[in-house]
Design a protein around this motif. Structure first.
Motif, PDB file in Angstrom:
ATOM      1  N   ILE A   1       0.832  -1.209   0.000  1.00  0.00           N
ATOM      2  CA  ILE A   1       0.000   0.000   0.000  1.00  0.00           C
ATOM      3  C   ILE A   1       0.865   1.257   0.000  1.00  0.00           C
ATOM      4  O   ILE A   1       0.649   2.183  -0.787  1.00  0.00           O
ATOM      5  N   ARG A   2       1.848   1.286   0.869  1.00  0.00           N
ATOM      6  CA  ARG A   2       2.687   2.485   0.959  1.00  0.00           C
ATOM      7  C   ARG A   2       3.494   2.705  -0.321  1.00  0.00           C
ATOM      8  O   ARG A   2       3.581   3.825  -0.825  1.00  0.00           O
ATOM      9  N   ASP A   3       4.092   1.635  -0.845  1.00  0.00           N
ATOM     10  CA  ASP A   3       4.910   1.792  -2.051  1.00  0.00           C
ATOM     11  C   ASP A   3       4.072   2.243  -3.244  1.00  0.00           C
ATOM     12  O   ASP A   3       4.491   3.120  -4.013  1.00  0.00           O
ATOM     13  N   LEU A   4       2.897   1.661  -3.425  1.00  0.00           N
ATOM     14  CA  LEU A   4       2.046   2.065  -4.542  1.00  0.00           C
ATOM     15  C   LEU A   4       1.602   3.521  -4.398  1.00  0.00           C
ATOM     16  O   LEU A   4       1.621   4.287  -5.366  1.00  0.00           O
ATOM     17  N   CYS A   5       1.213   3.905  -3.192  1.00  0.00           N
ATOM     18  CA  CYS A   5       0.766   5.284  -2.967  1.00  0.00           C
ATOM     19  C   CYS A   5       1.880   6.289  -3.216  1.00  0.00           C
ATOM     20  O   CYS A   5       1.628   7.406  -3.685  1.00  0.00           O
ATOM     21  N   GLU A   6       3.101   5.907  -2.898  1.00  0.00           N
ATOM     22  CA  GLU A   6       4.228   6.826  -3.049  1.00  0.00           C
ATOM     23  C   GLU A   6       4.894   6.718  -4.415  1.00  0.00           C
ATOM     24  O   GLU A   6       5.969   7.277  -4.634  1.00  0.00           O
ATOM     25  N   GLY A   7       4.254   5.978  -5.338  1.00  0.00           N
ATOM     26  CA  GLY A   7       4.716   5.951  -6.720  1.00  0.00           C
ATOM     27  C   GLY A   7       5.792   4.941  -7.039  1.00  0.00           C
ATOM     28  O   GLY A   7       6.393   4.998  -8.116  1.00  0.00           O
ATOM     29  N   ARG A   8       6.034   3.984  -6.128  1.00  0.00           N
ATOM     30  CA  ARG A   8       7.076   2.989  -6.380  1.00  0.00           C
ATOM     31  C   ARG A   8       6.486   1.714  -6.976  1.00  0.00           C
ATOM     32  O   ARG A   8       5.325   1.387  -6.762  1.00  0.00           O
ATOM     33  N   GLU A   9       7.311   0.996  -7.682  1.00  0.00           N
ATOM     34  CA  GLU A   9       6.916  -0.272  -8.290  1.00  0.00           C
ATOM     35  C   GLU A   9       6.960  -1.380  -7.248  1.00  0.00           C
ATOM     36  O   GLU A   9       7.868  -1.429  -6.413  1.00  0.00           O
ATOM     37  N   VAL A  10       5.968  -2.287  -7.279  1.00  0.00           N
ATOM     38  CA  VAL A  10       5.930  -3.406  -6.341  1.00  0.00           C
ATOM     39  C   VAL A  10       5.674  -4.697  -7.108  1.00  0.00           C
ATOM     40  O   VAL A  10       5.156  -4.685  -8.227  1.00  0.00           O
ATOM     41  N   THR A  11       6.052  -5.791  -6.480  1.00  0.00           N
ATOM     42  CA  THR A  11       5.676  -7.109  -6.980  1.00  0.00           C
ATOM     43  C   THR A  11       4.724  -7.722  -5.974  1.00  0.00           C
ATOM     44  O   THR A  11       5.096  -7.976  -4.822  1.00  0.00           O
ATOM     45  N   TYR A  12       3.490  -7.935  -6.401  1.00  0.00           N
ATOM     46  CA  TYR A  12       2.453  -8.423  -5.490  1.00  0.00           C
ATOM     47  C   TYR A  12       1.790  -9.642  -6.109  1.00  0.00           C
ATOM     48  O   TYR A  12       1.277  -9.578  -7.233  1.00  0.00           O
ATOM     49  N   GLU A  13       1.852 -10.751  -5.392  1.00  0.00           N
ATOM     50  CA  GLU A  13       1.300 -12.024  -5.851  1.00  0.00           C
ATOM     51  C   GLU A  13       1.820 -12.379  -7.243  1.00  0.00           C
ATOM     52  O   GLU A  13       1.076 -12.827  -8.123  1.00  0.00           O
ATOM     53  N   GLY A  14       3.115 -12.138  -7.449  1.00  0.00           N
ATOM     54  CA  GLY A  14       3.779 -12.531  -8.682  1.00  0.00           C
ATOM     55  C   GLY A  14       3.638 -11.560  -9.839  1.00  0.00           C
ATOM     56  O   GLY A  14       4.153 -11.827 -10.933  1.00  0.00           O
ATOM     57  N   THR A  15       2.971 -10.425  -9.629  1.00  0.00           N
ATOM     58  CA  THR A  15       2.757  -9.457 -10.704  1.00  0.00           C
ATOM     59  C   THR A  15       3.383  -8.121 -10.338  1.00  0.00           C
ATOM     60  O   THR A  15       3.245  -7.654  -9.204  1.00  0.00           O
ATOM     61  N   THR A  16       4.056  -7.505 -11.290  1.00  0.00           N
ATOM     62  CA  THR A  16       4.669  -6.196 -11.074  1.00  0.00           C
ATOM     63  C   THR A  16       3.627  -5.101 -11.307  1.00  0.00           C
ATOM     64  O   THR A  16       2.955  -5.080 -12.346  1.00  0.00           O
ATOM     65  N   LEU A  17       3.509  -4.197 -10.327  1.00  0.00           N
ATOM     66  CA  LEU A  17       2.476  -3.157 -10.373  1.00  0.00           C
ATOM     67  C   LEU A  17       3.079  -1.797 -10.057  1.00  0.00           C
ATOM     68  O   LEU A  17       4.052  -1.690  -9.312  1.00  0.00           O
ATOM     69  N   ARG A  18       2.463  -0.752 -10.605  1.00  0.00           N
ATOM     70  CA  ARG A  18       2.836   0.618 -10.249  1.00  0.00           C
ATOM     71  C   ARG A  18       1.713   1.559 -10.655  1.00  0.00           C
ATOM     72  O   ARG A  18       1.071   1.365 -11.687  1.00  0.00           O
ATOM     73  N   PHE A  19       1.466   2.575  -9.827  1.00  0.00           N
ATOM     74  CA  PHE A  19       0.499   3.620 -10.168  1.00  0.00           C
ATOM     75  C   PHE A  19       1.245   4.732 -10.903  1.00  0.00           C
ATOM     76  O   PHE A  19       1.968   5.509 -10.285  1.00  0.00           O
ATOM     77  N   ASP A  20       1.062   4.829 -12.199  1.00  0.00           N
ATOM     78  CA  ASP A  20       1.730   5.891 -12.954  1.00  0.00           C
ATOM     79  C   ASP A  20       1.079   7.252 -12.736  1.00  0.00           C
ATOM     80  O   ASP A  20       1.669   8.284 -13.052  1.00  0.00           O
ATOM     81  N   TRP A  21      -0.123   7.262 -12.198  1.00  0.00           N
ATOM     82  CA  TRP A  21      -0.889   8.500 -12.085  1.00  0.00           C
ATOM     83  C   TRP A  21      -0.793   9.158 -10.710  1.00  0.00           C
ATOM     84  O   TRP A  21      -1.267  10.274 -10.519  1.00  0.00           O
ATOM     85  N   THR A  22      -0.197   8.465  -9.743  1.00  0.00           N
ATOM     86  CA  THR A  22      -0.210   9.002  -8.386  1.00  0.00           C
ATOM     87  C   THR A  22       0.702  10.214  -8.245  1.00  0.00           C
ATOM     88  O   THR A  22       1.692  10.353  -8.964  1.00  0.00           O
ATOM     89  N   GLY A  23       0.359  11.078  -7.287  1.00  0.00           N
ATOM     90  CA  GLY A  23       1.159  12.271  -7.037  1.00  0.00           C
ATOM     91  C   GLY A  23       2.400  12.025  -6.211  1.00  0.00           C
ATOM     92  O   GLY A  23       3.188  12.933  -5.977  1.00  0.00           O
ATOM     93  N   LYS A  24       2.579  10.791  -5.722  1.00  0.00           N
ATOM     94  CA  LYS A  24       3.791  10.389  -4.997  1.00  0.00           C
ATOM     95  C   LYS A  24       3.980  11.120  -3.670  1.00  0.00           C
ATOM     96  O   LYS A  24       5.095  11.345  -3.221  1.00  0.00           O
ATOM     97  N   GLN A  25       2.870  11.512  -3.007  1.00  0.00           N
ATOM     98  CA  GLN A  25       3.011  12.111  -1.676  1.00  0.00           C
ATOM     99  C   GLN A  25       3.380  11.044  -0.649  1.00  0.00           C
ATOM    100  O   GLN A  25       3.017   9.879  -0.788  1.00  0.00           O
ATOM    101  N   ARG A  26       4.086  11.461   0.382  1.00  0.00           N
ATOM    102  CA  ARG A  26       4.488  10.547   1.449  1.00  0.00           C
ATOM    103  C   ARG A  26       3.258  10.065   2.212  1.00  0.00           C
ATOM    104  O   ARG A  26       2.357  10.841   2.510  1.00  0.00           O
ATOM    105  N   LEU A  27       3.220   8.764   2.537  1.00  0.00           N
ATOM    106  CA  LEU A  27       2.096   8.177   3.265  1.00  0.00           C
ATOM    107  C   LEU A  27       2.588   7.633   4.608  1.00  0.00           C
ATOM    108  O   LEU A  27       3.144   6.532   4.669  1.00  0.00           O
ATOM    109  N   PRO A  28       2.393   8.360   5.706  1.00  0.00           N
ATOM    110  CA  PRO A  28       2.761   7.827   7.025  1.00  0.00           C
ATOM    111  C   PRO A  28       1.901   6.611   7.373  1.00  0.00           C
ATOM    112  O   PRO A  28       0.734   6.534   6.985  1.00  0.00           O
ATOM    113  N   VAL A  29       2.485   5.663   8.105  1.00  0.00           N
ATOM    114  CA  VAL A  29       1.800   4.411   8.443  1.00  0.00           C
ATOM    115  C   VAL A  29       1.761   4.236   9.952  1.00  0.00           C
ATOM    116  O   VAL A  29       2.765   4.448  10.643  1.00  0.00           O
ATOM    117  N   TRP A  30       0.593   3.831  10.453  1.00  0.00           N
ATOM    118  CA  TRP A  30       0.400   3.515  11.868  1.00  0.00           C
ATOM    119  C   TRP A  30      -0.086   2.069  11.956  1.00  0.00           C
ATOM    120  O   TRP A  30      -1.077   1.701  11.332  1.00  0.00           O
TER     121      TRP A  30
END
Length: 216
Positions: A179-208
């Motif tokens: 969740i954090r990587d996708l929101c911040e514009g980074r590429e992830v591998t999730y369940e064997g598939t590479t994903l990335r949000f090309d449209w996100t504004g890449k703002q920092r997402l604090p996590v609790w």
């Protein structure tokens, strides 16, 4: 023989011990702080020592949590009231069967505030598929100007009301990172598939991370 006149120094103004000022916080608004001015004489040496000033800054921020069973008007008015009173955070429970949908209400809260940080308290990676949660939060980041936080846990009321158990820590850890990587514009591998949000504004997402009881 005339007596010599003693030179007199101009009177020195003794600073007050406490003054109040303001300082910008990470959220972009000013909060009061207390500053102690140290300019008192050092009695042991017989000389006045101008000691450096130092500042006390309160380390505590305040937030409020709403159970999402209020009317839309009430949610908006309570959120505006909390921000005007100086609250830093506004949270919503996330149990979609027991209460109203929190992400719709977070959009409403974002439109009724300017500084307050907002988030779920807390969501989970089972009833909320991580890539969907990431997409929702990325859009809310755009709507709020980057004021969203992710509050996430293993799932308690949201899972138990469905007759299911909370998730394990491994699933929680993976989902949080995705969740954090996708929101911040980074590429992830999730369940064997590479994903990335090309449209996100890449703002920092604090996590609790929420937790209680024995380790899962």
């Amino acid at each position: 023989m005339p007596r010599k006149q003693r030179r007199t120094r101009p009177a020195r103004t003794r600073p007050s011990r406490m003054t109040r000022t303001t300082e910008p916080t990470a959220c972009g608004w000013a909060r009061p702080i207390r500053t102690r001015l140290c300019g008192l004489p050092a009695r042991s040496s017989g000389r006045r020592a101008n000691l450096p000033a130092y500042t006390f800054v309160s380390p505590m921020d305040f937030g409020f949590t709403l159970k999402p069973d209020h009317s839309l008007e009430r949610v908006a008015s309570l959120t505006r009231l909390a921000e005007s009173a100086g609250f830093t955070y506004g949270w919503l429970f996330d149990s979609h069967v027991l209460w109203k949908e929190p992400y719709v209400l977070l959009a409403l809260m974002a439109q009724n505030t300017k500084r307050m940080r907002l988030g779920t308290c807390v969501t989970n990676p089972a009833t909320r598929e991580p890539t969907v949660t990431a997409s929702v939060l990325a859009v809310l980041q755009e709507l709020s100007g980057g004021r969203m936080d992710l509050g996430i846990g293993r799932g308690d009321s949201a899972r138990r009301v469905l007759g299911k158990k909370p998730t394990d820590l491994a699933m929680l850890e993976e989902a949080t990172q995705v969740i954090r990587d996708l929101c911040e514009g980074r590429e992830v591998t999730y369940e064997g598939t590479t994903l990335r949000f090309d449209w996100t504004g890449k703002q920092r997402l604090p996590v609790w991370i929420a937790g209680y009881g024995p380790k899962a």
